[in-house]
Design a protein around this motif. Structure first.
Motif, PDB file in Angstrom:
ATOM      1  N   ALA A 135      -9.487 -16.992  -8.860  1.00  0.00           N
ATOM      2  CA  ALA A 135     -10.627 -17.067  -9.792  1.00  0.00           C
ATOM      3  C   ALA A 135     -11.426 -15.770  -9.781  1.00  0.00           C
ATOM      4  O   ALA A 135     -11.804 -15.255 -10.849  1.00  0.00           O
ATOM      5  CB  ALA A 135     -11.513 -18.256  -9.429  1.00  0.00           C
ATOM      6  N   GLU A 136     -11.687 -15.236  -8.601  1.00  0.00           N
ATOM      7  CA  GLU A 136     -12.417 -13.974  -8.510  1.00  0.00           C
ATOM      8  C   GLU A 136     -11.640 -12.848  -9.185  1.00  0.00           C
ATOM      9  O   GLU A 136     -12.219 -12.027  -9.907  1.00  0.00           O
ATOM     10  CB  GLU A 136     -12.666 -13.604  -7.049  1.00  0.00           C
ATOM     11  N   MET A 137     -10.331 -12.802  -8.940  1.00  0.00           N
ATOM     12  CA  MET A 137      -9.512 -11.751  -9.523  1.00  0.00           C
ATOM     13  C   MET A 137      -9.497 -11.860 -11.046  1.00  0.00           C
ATOM     14  O   MET A 137      -9.652 -10.856 -11.748  1.00  0.00           O
ATOM     15  CB  MET A 137      -8.085 -11.822  -8.991  1.00  0.00           C
ATOM     16  N   MET A 138      -9.339 -13.069 -11.575  1.00  0.00           N
ATOM     17  CA  MET A 138      -9.308 -13.254 -13.025  1.00  0.00           C
ATOM     18  C   MET A 138     -10.647 -12.874 -13.663  1.00  0.00           C
ATOM     19  O   MET A 138     -10.680 -12.246 -14.730  1.00  0.00           O
ATOM     20  CB  MET A 138      -8.942 -14.694 -13.379  1.00  0.00           C
ATOM     21  N   PHE A 139     -11.746 -13.240 -13.027  1.00  0.00           N
ATOM     22  CA  PHE A 139     -13.057 -12.875 -13.551  1.00  0.00           C
ATOM     23  C   PHE A 139     -13.238 -11.357 -13.534  1.00  0.00           C
ATOM     24  O   PHE A 139     -13.715 -10.767 -14.512  1.00  0.00           O
ATOM     25  CB  PHE A 139     -14.168 -13.553 -12.744  1.00  0.00           C
ATOM     26  N   THR A 140     -12.845 -10.717 -12.439  1.00  0.00           N
ATOM     27  CA  THR A 140     -12.986  -9.265 -12.335  1.00  0.00           C
ATOM     28  C   THR A 140     -12.136  -8.558 -13.385  1.00  0.00           C
ATOM     29  O   THR A 140     -12.607  -7.625 -14.048  1.00  0.00           O
ATOM     30  CB  THR A 140     -12.592  -8.792 -10.923  1.00  0.00           C
ATOM     31  N   ILE A 141     -10.895  -9.003 -13.569  1.00  0.00           N
ATOM     32  CA  ILE A 141     -10.023  -8.414 -14.592  1.00  0.00           C
ATOM     33  C   ILE A 141     -10.636  -8.608 -15.977  1.00  0.00           C
ATOM     34  O   ILE A 141     -10.641  -7.684 -16.797  1.00  0.00           O
ATOM     35  CB  ILE A 141      -8.610  -9.025 -14.523  1.00  0.00           C
ATOM     36  N   SER A 142     -11.182  -9.784 -16.236  1.00  0.00           N
ATOM     37  CA  SER A 142     -11.808 -10.058 -17.532  1.00  0.00           C
ATOM     38  C   SER A 142     -12.995  -9.140 -17.778  1.00  0.00           C
ATOM     39  O   SER A 142     -13.141  -8.588 -18.884  1.00  0.00           O
ATOM     40  CB  SER A 142     -12.266 -11.510 -17.601  1.00  0.00           C
ATOM     41  N   ILE A 143     -13.830  -8.974 -16.777  1.00  0.00           N
ATOM     42  CA  ILE A 143     -15.012  -8.098 -16.929  1.00  0.00           C
ATOM     43  C   ILE A 143     -14.589  -6.652 -17.158  1.00  0.00           C
ATOM     44  O   ILE A 143     -15.119  -5.963 -18.041  1.00  0.00           O
ATOM     45  CB  ILE A 143     -15.930  -8.209 -15.689  1.00  0.00           C
TER      46      ILE A 143
ATOM     47  N   TRP B  46      -5.427   5.233 -13.389  1.00  0.00           N
ATOM     48  CA  TRP B  46      -6.232   4.010 -13.482  1.00  0.00           C
ATOM     49  C   TRP B  46      -5.350   2.786 -13.658  1.00  0.00           C
ATOM     50  O   TRP B  46      -5.623   1.729 -13.099  1.00  0.00           O
ATOM     51  CB  TRP B  46      -7.251   4.123 -14.620  1.00  0.00           C
ATOM     52  N   PHE B  47      -4.274   2.919 -14.413  1.00  0.00           N
ATOM     53  CA  PHE B  47      -3.341   1.810 -14.581  1.00  0.00           C
ATOM     54  C   PHE B  47      -2.683   1.455 -13.246  1.00  0.00           C
ATOM     55  O   PHE B  47      -2.570   0.278 -12.888  1.00  0.00           O
ATOM     56  CB  PHE B  47      -2.279   2.170 -15.621  1.00  0.00           C
ATOM     57  N   ILE B  48      -2.275   2.460 -12.501  1.00  0.00           N
ATOM     58  CA  ILE B  48      -1.635   2.221 -11.201  1.00  0.00           C
ATOM     59  C   ILE B  48      -2.613   1.557 -10.234  1.00  0.00           C
ATOM     60  O   ILE B  48      -2.242   0.627  -9.510  1.00  0.00           O
ATOM     61  CB  ILE B  48      -1.075   3.535 -10.625  1.00  0.00           C
ATOM     62  N   ILE B  49      -3.860   1.976 -10.240  1.00  0.00           N
ATOM     63  CA  ILE B  49      -4.857   1.375  -9.344  1.00  0.00           C
ATOM     64  C   ILE B  49      -5.109  -0.082  -9.724  1.00  0.00           C
ATOM     65  O   ILE B  49      -5.189  -0.957  -8.849  1.00  0.00           O
ATOM     66  CB  ILE B  49      -6.164   2.198  -9.371  1.00  0.00           C
ATOM     67  N   ILE B  50      -5.224  -0.372 -11.000  1.00  0.00           N
ATOM     68  CA  ILE B  50      -5.456  -1.755 -11.437  1.00  0.00           C
ATOM     69  C   ILE B  50      -4.276  -2.643 -11.067  1.00  0.00           C
ATOM     70  O   ILE B  50      -4.446  -3.753 -10.556  1.00  0.00           O
ATOM     71  CB  ILE B  50      -5.771  -1.806 -12.947  1.00  0.00           C
ATOM     72  N   VAL B  51      -3.056  -2.139 -11.274  1.00  0.00           N
ATOM     73  CA  VAL B  51      -1.869  -2.916 -10.894  1.00  0.00           C
ATOM     74  C   VAL B  51      -1.838  -3.128  -9.381  1.00  0.00           C
ATOM     75  O   VAL B  51      -1.522  -4.219  -8.906  1.00  0.00           O
ATOM     76  CB  VAL B  51      -0.569  -2.229 -11.387  1.00  0.00           C
ATOM     77  N   PHE B  52      -2.202  -2.100  -8.619  1.00  0.00           N
ATOM     78  CA  PHE B  52      -2.254  -2.250  -7.162  1.00  0.00           C
ATOM     79  C   PHE B  52      -3.232  -3.346  -6.750  1.00  0.00           C
ATOM     80  O   PHE B  52      -2.918  -4.188  -5.905  1.00  0.00           O
ATOM     81  CB  PHE B  52      -2.651  -0.930  -6.488  1.00  0.00           C
TER      82      PHE B  52
ATOM     83  N   ARG C 172       0.824  -1.219   0.000  1.00  0.00           N
ATOM     84  CA  ARG C 172       0.000   0.000   0.000  1.00  0.00           C
ATOM     85  C   ARG C 172       0.853   1.261   0.000  1.00  0.00           C
ATOM     86  O   ARG C 172       0.557   2.218  -0.718  1.00  0.00           O
ATOM     87  CB  ARG C 172      -0.962  -0.012   1.178  1.00  0.00           C
ATOM     88  N   ILE C 173       1.905   1.267   0.819  1.00  0.00           N
ATOM     89  CA  ILE C 173       2.787   2.440   0.880  1.00  0.00           C
ATOM     90  C   ILE C 173       3.487   2.653  -0.456  1.00  0.00           C
ATOM     91  O   ILE C 173       3.557   3.781  -0.964  1.00  0.00           O
ATOM     92  CB  ILE C 173       3.807   2.294   2.033  1.00  0.00           C
ATOM     93  N   ILE C 174       3.993   1.586  -1.047  1.00  0.00           N
ATOM     94  CA  ILE C 174       4.673   1.692  -2.346  1.00  0.00           C
ATOM     95  C   ILE C 174       3.723   2.259  -3.395  1.00  0.00           C
ATOM     96  O   ILE C 174       4.092   3.156  -4.164  1.00  0.00           O
ATOM     97  CB  ILE C 174       5.237   0.328  -2.779  1.00  0.00           C
ATOM     98  N   PHE C 175       2.492   1.775  -3.429  1.00  0.00           N
ATOM     99  CA  PHE C 175       1.561   2.264  -4.448  1.00  0.00           C
ATOM    100  C   PHE C 175       1.083   3.685  -4.157  1.00  0.00           C
ATOM    101  O   PHE C 175       0.815   4.447  -5.085  1.00  0.00           O
ATOM    102  CB  PHE C 175       0.399   1.289  -4.638  1.00  0.00           C
ATOM    103  N   MET C 176       1.023   4.082  -2.890  1.00  0.00           N
ATOM    104  CA  MET C 176       0.696   5.480  -2.588  1.00  0.00           C
ATOM    105  C   MET C 176       1.810   6.399  -3.087  1.00  0.00           C
ATOM    106  O   MET C 176       1.541   7.479  -3.631  1.00  0.00           O
ATOM    107  CB  MET C 176       0.477   5.671  -1.080  1.00  0.00           C
ATOM    108  N   ILE C 177       3.058   5.965  -2.908  1.00  0.00           N
ATOM    109  CA  ILE C 177       4.187   6.748  -3.421  1.00  0.00           C
ATOM    110  C   ILE C 177       4.119   6.832  -4.945  1.00  0.00           C
ATOM    111  O   ILE C 177       4.331   7.900  -5.531  1.00  0.00           O
ATOM    112  CB  ILE C 177       5.526   6.135  -2.939  1.00  0.00           C
ATOM    113  N   LEU C 178       3.789   5.711  -5.603  1.00  0.00           N
ATOM    114  CA  LEU C 178       3.650   5.723  -7.063  1.00  0.00           C
ATOM    115  C   LEU C 178       2.535   6.660  -7.523  1.00  0.00           C
ATOM    116  O   LEU C 178       2.670   7.357  -8.530  1.00  0.00           O
ATOM    117  CB  LEU C 178       3.410   4.314  -7.592  1.00  0.00           C
ATOM    118  N   VAL C 179       1.429   6.682  -6.797  1.00  0.00           N
ATOM    119  CA  VAL C 179       0.323   7.587  -7.132  1.00  0.00           C
ATOM    120  C   VAL C 179       0.768   9.038  -6.987  1.00  0.00           C
ATOM    121  O   VAL C 179       0.470   9.883  -7.846  1.00  0.00           O
ATOM    122  CB  VAL C 179      -0.920   7.290  -6.263  1.00  0.00           C
TER     123      VAL C 179
END
Length: 145
Positions: free
Chosen positions: A122-130, A89-95, A60-67
């Motif tokens: 499975a949930e993550m893959m379905f969400t990414i696909s949608i 949006w790309f940074i949030i999706i990667v996070f 979380r800290i690393i991605f806040m710094i990236l944001v």
């Protein structure tokens, strides 16, 4: 609201997003039921142990710094076109992907029910696909004029 010659009705957009969230939630419930995995609480951390808690905090800290870096770069850069990897949006999706993969790894290593990591992936893959399908089809053509 007008965006790139596409007229977006705000009410339709909200309804569409609610339906997408409902579909993702129902599929998550079904996957967890079929695998016999306990349901995760919504919007909570659910750390498996202290190590998971520390690693999650680090991510979380690393991605806040990236944001913050991305925000600074996009606001104070003179060029017209900003690289896609600076887009928030790309940074949030990667996070979200990194966070869920960390959860899946910790479930694989430390959870009592070893099938929990399968449900998480499975949930993550379905969400990414949608999400990907929604973006690539311009919201399934819902807002085409």
């Amino acid at each position: 609201m007008k965006l790139n010659t596409i007229t977006i009705d705000f009410g339709t957009l909200i309804l569409f997003l609610i339906v997408l969230l409902l579909i993702i939630s129902i599929l998550g419930f079904v996957i967890r039921k079929l695998l016999g995995v306990e349901r995760k609480k919504c919007f909570s951390y659910n750390h498996l142990n202290e190590r998971h808690k520390k690693l999650d905090l680090s991510v979380r800290i690393i991605f806040m710094i990236l944001v913050l870096i991305s925000s600074y770069y996009t606001n104070y850069n003179d060029t017209v076109e900003i690289a896609w990897y600076y887009d928030i949006w790309f940074i949030i999706i990667v996070f979200l992907v990194v966070s869920e993969m960390l959860r899946a790894f910790m479930e694989w290593r430390y959870a009592e029910n070893k099938r929990a990591f399968v449900a998480t992936i499975a949930e993550m893959m379905f969400t990414i696909s949608i999400v990907f399908l929604t973006i690539k089809t311009d919201f399934f053509g819902l807002f085409n004029t």
